[in-house]
Write an enzyme that holds these catalytic residues in place. Structure first.
Site, PDB file in Angstrom:
ATOM      1  N   HIS A   1     -78.142  85.828 -19.818  1.00 44.25           N
ATOM      2  CA  HIS A   1     -77.171  85.433 -18.716  1.00 44.25           C
ATOM      3  C   HIS A   1     -76.690  84.127 -18.903  1.00 44.25           C
ATOM      4  CE1 HIS A   1     -74.811  86.144 -14.952  1.00 44.25           C
ATOM      5  NE2 HIS A   1     -75.230  84.634 -14.906  1.00 44.25           N
ATOM      6  N   GLU A   2     -77.526  83.330 -18.914  1.00 46.98           N
ATOM      7  CA  GLU A   2     -77.172  81.593 -19.085  1.00 46.98           C
ATOM      8  C   GLU A   2     -76.577  81.472 -20.213  1.00 46.98           C
ATOM      9  OE1 GLU A   2     -76.956  80.611 -16.238  1.00 46.98           O
ATOM     10  OE2 GLU A   2     -78.259  82.029 -15.234  1.00 46.98           O
TER      11      GLU A   2
ATOM     12  N   ALA B   1     -81.241  80.735 -12.248  1.00 48.18           N
ATOM     13  CA  ALA B   1     -80.934  79.266 -13.367  1.00 48.18           C
ATOM     14  C   ALA B   1     -79.577  79.164 -13.287  1.00 48.18           C
ATOM     15  CB  ALA B   1     -81.460  80.221 -14.492  1.00 48.18           C
TER      16      ALA B   1
ATOM     17  N   GLU C   1     -76.184  77.323 -16.102  1.00 41.07           N
ATOM     18  CA  GLU C   1     -75.748  77.355 -17.327  1.00 41.07           C
ATOM     19  C   GLU C   1     -75.230  76.021 -17.913  1.00 41.07           C
ATOM     20  OE1 GLU C   1     -74.378  79.028 -14.903  1.00 41.07           O
ATOM     21  OE2 GLU C   1     -72.220  78.900 -14.877  1.00 41.07           O
ATOM     22  N   ASN C   2     -75.850  74.886 -17.426  1.00 42.23           N
ATOM     23  CA  ASN C   2     -75.202  73.522 -17.762  1.00 42.23           C
ATOM     24  C   ASN C   2     -75.002  73.544 -19.187  1.00 42.23           C
ATOM     25  OD1 ASN C   2     -75.971  72.698 -14.938  1.00 42.23           O
ATOM     26  ND2 ASN C   2     -77.966  72.852 -15.660  1.00 42.23           N
TER      27      ASN C   2
HETATM   28  N1  ARG Z   1     -74.053  79.818 -12.166  1.00 41.75           N
HETATM   29  C1  ARG Z   1     -75.347  80.094 -11.956  1.00 41.75           C
HETATM   30  C2  ARG Z   1     -75.663  81.503 -12.667  1.00 41.75           C
HETATM   31  O1  ARG Z   1     -75.973  81.822 -13.647  1.00 41.75           O
HETATM   32  C3  ARG Z   1     -75.661  80.180 -10.507  1.00 41.75           C
HETATM   33  C4  ARG Z   1     -75.302  79.074  -9.657  1.00 41.75           C
HETATM   34  C5  ARG Z   1     -75.637  79.337  -8.205  1.00 41.75           C
HETATM   35  N2  ARG Z   1     -75.291  78.362  -7.308  1.00 41.75           N
HETATM   36  C6  ARG Z   1     -75.160  78.463  -6.092  1.00 41.75           C
HETATM   37  N3  ARG Z   1     -74.789  77.360  -5.301  1.00 41.75           N
HETATM   38  N4  ARG Z   1     -75.893  79.300  -5.357  1.00 41.75           N
HETATM   39  O2  ARG Z   1     -75.330  82.481 -12.009  1.00 41.75           O
HETATM   40 ZN    ZN Z   2     -74.079  83.299 -13.883  1.00 44.47          ZN
END
Ligand code: ARG
Ligand code: ZN
Length: 880
Positions: free
Chosen positions: A304-305, A269, A271-272
């Site tokens: 988490h998000e 997922a 988190e935008n």
């Molecule tokens: N930020 C996202 C998370 O909640 C994951 C993003 C992963 N991006 C990637 N290019 N693998 O962990």
């Molecule tokens: Zn994350």
């Protein structure tokens, strides 16, 4: 790969950008043939840097067609700009100026699932880490933060729902019948948090009132057919919002929070800001289609998000080397959330087990890196277990060093100081230090040194002086680029048990657990007034991500497994006992000697089965043999087939020796309660189904039991457990029953994407003879789809990670199958291709013939023309 030698990016080369972007206005005209993206950026010279003359503006951008560029309203001709495969450079004449760029992209052809792409007819985005540059030319780096305003234009028949970050502030209809809507975020944010969704979606709506009394609208969007699968995610979201207020004092900041489920997604997922996008499998659930595991994973990932809104979005990363700043911290936050919502000891056991199996293997392999890496070729390759899981363990150690209240003071200071900023892990550690007056200078080595430290413990008891001493040595093996490691600051929680198994008080307050701060290469700790020779309980609660070596006898492990007051270490003692026994069996199996099971393992299991006081969730963990993956990680040289044989033998012996006890507990736990994903019910189901899996080893005798559970189960957890037992049951008579069950399962759920993923996975994991041919045939099945990462993970990923006998078969055909997929996906979806390489990167640890065969496949992959950066980086490092 466009250049012959992809460039390595170094942390030491970090520099602030030459220009800042204050405002970003975007418009998307979504079309079936082409999507037109227009951007209007207000730029300003970065005055922190000294410049001779005004440097050119170098924007990142790939995979798009540049149509028009304006600077301050004037067209820039192609002769005035410089365009490469990865950048657009513009001349600059003012300190502040406006750039407008028009580009065309084709989301419908984007199979990388990075940038803007289509999933089941819906437009969606994934921008972290560097996907935004596939949408438009931009300063695509997290330290450039702007206010975003986004207009989406599309055909209202096909795309009635059009979403982006923040609040919708205007909408209307154009003369050509297309509809438009404008979204705006009141906070500055980096491009990696941008999101856009357009499609024909349903939603579930709810409300949450924050601690300060603000009412937030919550929405979960999905395809119409899945609308009955959103309730659990919604409940989890509300629990997360409350938990972050209670535990961290963090309130949600926008008026609306949205989640969208998409079927094609590279990770779990994202988190935008205000618009989280989720892999369907991490959000959709209902009792008859999702297992308890899925329910718990959904709760954890929704948490988490959501938690990223503070640890990630409000305070973000200066550059991608700092990824663990947001990911390590947020994984720690979601782990504590899950522990509070469910069984704390079980969550700890699961996390430690996972870390020790998978992250320790990464740390011991060719791609080992510190939680804050020094360099990368492709940043997508650094969304690793090290950055995430080990990163969370490092945060946990800080938590344990400063204590619960101290940690809260530190996190308050961190959020207060850095709200709205893009910072480094240093700012996090500094806030913890400043709020608590502790010195974490040496502790910082956890951020810069890779590898898993090994702790060797020796003890000595002196009856005359009534003193007991523990001598602790630490050593960290060399990792690529780091040969000599300096000692770590390692908090080691210990206890001492007297000969009756009672904890010995270690201070005047009567505490039976003490944390030893190990900071030297070798250190001795003395305990006074110890009346009798004690038995140490080491690394309680898995207080640091290290390996511990102490020469326990099997009897001592058996003793700890039944007496240690630390729940984690009771489990751990049982595991160590099993590991010791299984290692001996595996060695015998390798030499084709006959096998007998040490009776102590049976005793340990019997004690657990008879202990009705024990939390059933913990009992289920204690009755699970260490996985083949964990045993492989422990081995000097890995012989996967011997490990498998040893473990199967032990399972069989335990099943037979305790057959009555398995059946008795299984029967005691029968229940006709309606399904609920509560901790207590999940615990009972997991113990019951553990019993079932042993019973399934008992030949034809218990076949009727499996069949009955498969047929009568009213929830997916029990049905899937029975299916899995049937598929793996060794008895000849079980085969036709398993076949019928698989067909029935398919018949019933073929329209349900999430269930079909499970259906593929259960077959991909089957270790019985003949299963490999079956797995090969599933590639042609309509339930499989190479363009969908979940399907790849279910069939190919599960096969390569969890089906050692067939993956490591002596013909090398398992490696070949995996390499074929890596080569195909290198073009279609480089991120997924690169992930699939993981098992092959471990080739040096295997005995022959595996080692040579695995290496040969890596060499074959390296010879492919046009290797993506993703695959190139991992293959190169693995073959070094
Ligand atoms: N930020 C996202 C998370 O909640 C994951 C993003 C992963 N991006 C990637 N290019 N693998 O962990
Ligand atoms: Zn994350």
């Amino acid at each position: 790969m466009k250049d012959a030698q992809p460039k390595t990016i170094y942390l030491k080369d970090y520099q602030e950008p030459d220009y800042w972007i204050d405002n970003t206005e975007l418009s998307f005209d979504l079309g079936e043939e082409v999507t037109v993206v227009q951007s209007k950026l207000s730029l300003r010279l970065n005055e922190n840097k000294t410049h001779g003359s005004l440097p050119p503006l170098v924007l990142d951008g790939t995979d798009q067609v540049l149509k028009q560029v304006l600077v301050d309203g004037k067209t820039i001709e192609p002769s005035q700009y410089e365009l490469t495969d990865e950048t657009l450079s513009l001349p600059v004449t003012q300190k502040a100026f406006i750039v407008e760029v028009t580009t065309e992209i084709k989301p419908q052809e984007n199979t990388s699932l990075e940038g803007l792409y289509k999933s089941n007819g819906m437009f969606c985005t994934q921008c972290e880490a560097e996907g935004f540059r596939k949408i438009t030319y931009y300063l695509d780096r997290p330290d450039v933060m702007a206010k975003f305003k986004t207009t989406i234009i599309a055909d209202p028949q096909q795309y009635p729902v059009m979403l982006s970050n923040g609040n919708d502030i205007a909408k209307g209809e154009r003369k050509d019948g297309k509809q438009w809507v404008t979204w705006e975020v009141p906070f500055k944010k980096p491009s990696y948090l941008f999101a856009l969704v357009a499609g024909d979606l349903s939603n579930v709506t709810d409300k949450y009132t924050t601690c300060s009394g603000r009412e937030i609208t919550l929405k979960i969007f999905t395809e119409h057919k899945n609308i009955d699968k959103c309730d659990h995610a919604m409940t989890s979201l509300k629990k997360s919002m409350k938990w972050d207020e209670d535990v961290y004092g963090r309130e949600y900041d926008l008026d609306i929070f949205m989640i969208v489920a998409v079927d094609h997604f590279n990770m779990g997922a994202m988190e935008n800001k205000g618009l989280n996008i989720f892999n369907s499998s991490c959000v959709l659930a209902k009792p008859d289609t999702a297992t308890d595991n899925a329910y718990q994973r959904i709760e954890a990932i929704v948490g988490h998000e959501y938690f990223h809104n503070w640890s990630g979005n409000r305070v973000t990363c200066r550059d991608w080397f700092q990824l663990s700043l947001k990911e390590g911290f947020t994984v720690f936050r979601d782990a504590e959330f899950s522990a509070d919502m469910n069984s704390r000891p079980v969550k700890r056991i699961e996390d430690a087990n996972f870390l020790r199996t998978a992250q320790f293997a990464e740390d011991a392999g060719p791609t080992a890196h510190p939680i804050r890496p020094d360099s990368y070729i492709e940043i997508s390759n650094f969304y690793t277990l090290t950055v995430y899981e080990k990163g969370a363990e490092v945060v946990r150690m800080i938590h344990n060093i400063v204590g619960k209240e101290g940690f809260r003071k530190g996190s308050d200071l961190y959020f207060e100081r850095h709200d709205g900023q893009a910072v480094t892990t240093e700012e996090f550690v500094k806030a913890m230090e400043d709020a608590n007056q502790v010195d974490l200078t040496q502790f910082r080595r956890w951020y810069s040194q890779a590898g898993t430290p090994v702790i060797t413990v020796m003890d000595q008891y002196d009856e005359d002086s009534q003193q007991y001493q523990l001598t602790i040595k630490q050593h960290c093996p060399a990792t690529p680029g780091q040969t000599d490691k300096k000692p770590f600051h390692i908090p080691i929680a210990i206890g001492l048990l007297d000969p009756k198994g009672n904890g010995i008080a270690l201070n005047d307050a009567g505490d039976t657990t003490q944390v030893l701060d190990v900071t030297e290469q070798q250190q001795t700790f003395i305990f006074k007034n110890i009346a009798q020779q004690p038995l140490p309980s080491l690394l309680r609660g898995f207080s640091a991500p290290v390996k511990v070596k102490y020469p326990y006898s099997r009897d001592q492990l058996l003793f700890l497994a039944s007496h240690d007051s630390d729940g984690f270490n009771r489990w751990e003692a049982g595991q160590q006992l099993a590991v010791d026994i299984l290692e001996e069996l595996a060695e015998k199996a390798r030499q084709s000697q006959s096998l007998t099971l040490d009776d102590r393992l049976i005793q340990a299991y019997r004690a657990v089965l008879q202990d009705e006081q024990l939390d059933p969730a913990v009992a289920a963990k204690m009755l699970a043999l260490p996985s083949e993956g964990y045993l492989a990680e422990q081995a000097e040289t890995i012989y996967p087939l011997a490990i498998h044989q040893a473990r199967e033998f032990a399972k069989q012996q335990l099943a037979e020796a305790l057959s009555e006890a398995w059946l008795a507990v299984y029967q005691r736990l029968q229940s006709d309660k309606a399904y609920q994903p509560t901790a207590a019910d999940i615990a009972e189901r997991s113990l019951k189904n553990t019993c079932l899996s042993y019973l399934s080893q008992l030949g034809e005798k218990q076949l009727a039991l499996l069949e009955k559970q498969y047929q009568t189960a009213t929830n997916m957890t029990d049905k899937y457990a029975a299916l899995s037992c049937l598929v793996n049951a060794p008895a000849e008579l079980a085969k036709p029953v398993a076949k019928t069950a698989l067909a029935d399962f398919y018949q019933r759920w073929q329209e349900d994407v999430q269930v079909m993923e499970q259906w593929l996975a259960v077959q991909a994991n089957c270790s019985l003879p003949g299963a490999f041919e079956h797995i090969l045939s599933l590639q042609e099945h309509e339930a499989f789809d190479i363009k969908n990462p979940n399907k790849i993970r279910s069939l190919i990923g599960q096969f390569a990670m969890n089906n050692a006998v067939h993956f490591h078969q002596e013909t090398g055909a398992g490696y070949q199958l995996l390499a074929d997929y890596i080569i195909k996906l290198n073009i279609v979806n480089p991120q997924i291709a690169s992930r699939l390489l993981t098992p092959l990167t471990r080739w040096k640890r295997y005995g022959e013939p595996h080692q040579a065969q695995m290496k040969a496949e890596l060499v074959r992959i390296r010879k492919q023309p046009e290797l993506s950066k993703d695959v190139y980086e991992i293959v190169e490092k693995s073959l070094k």
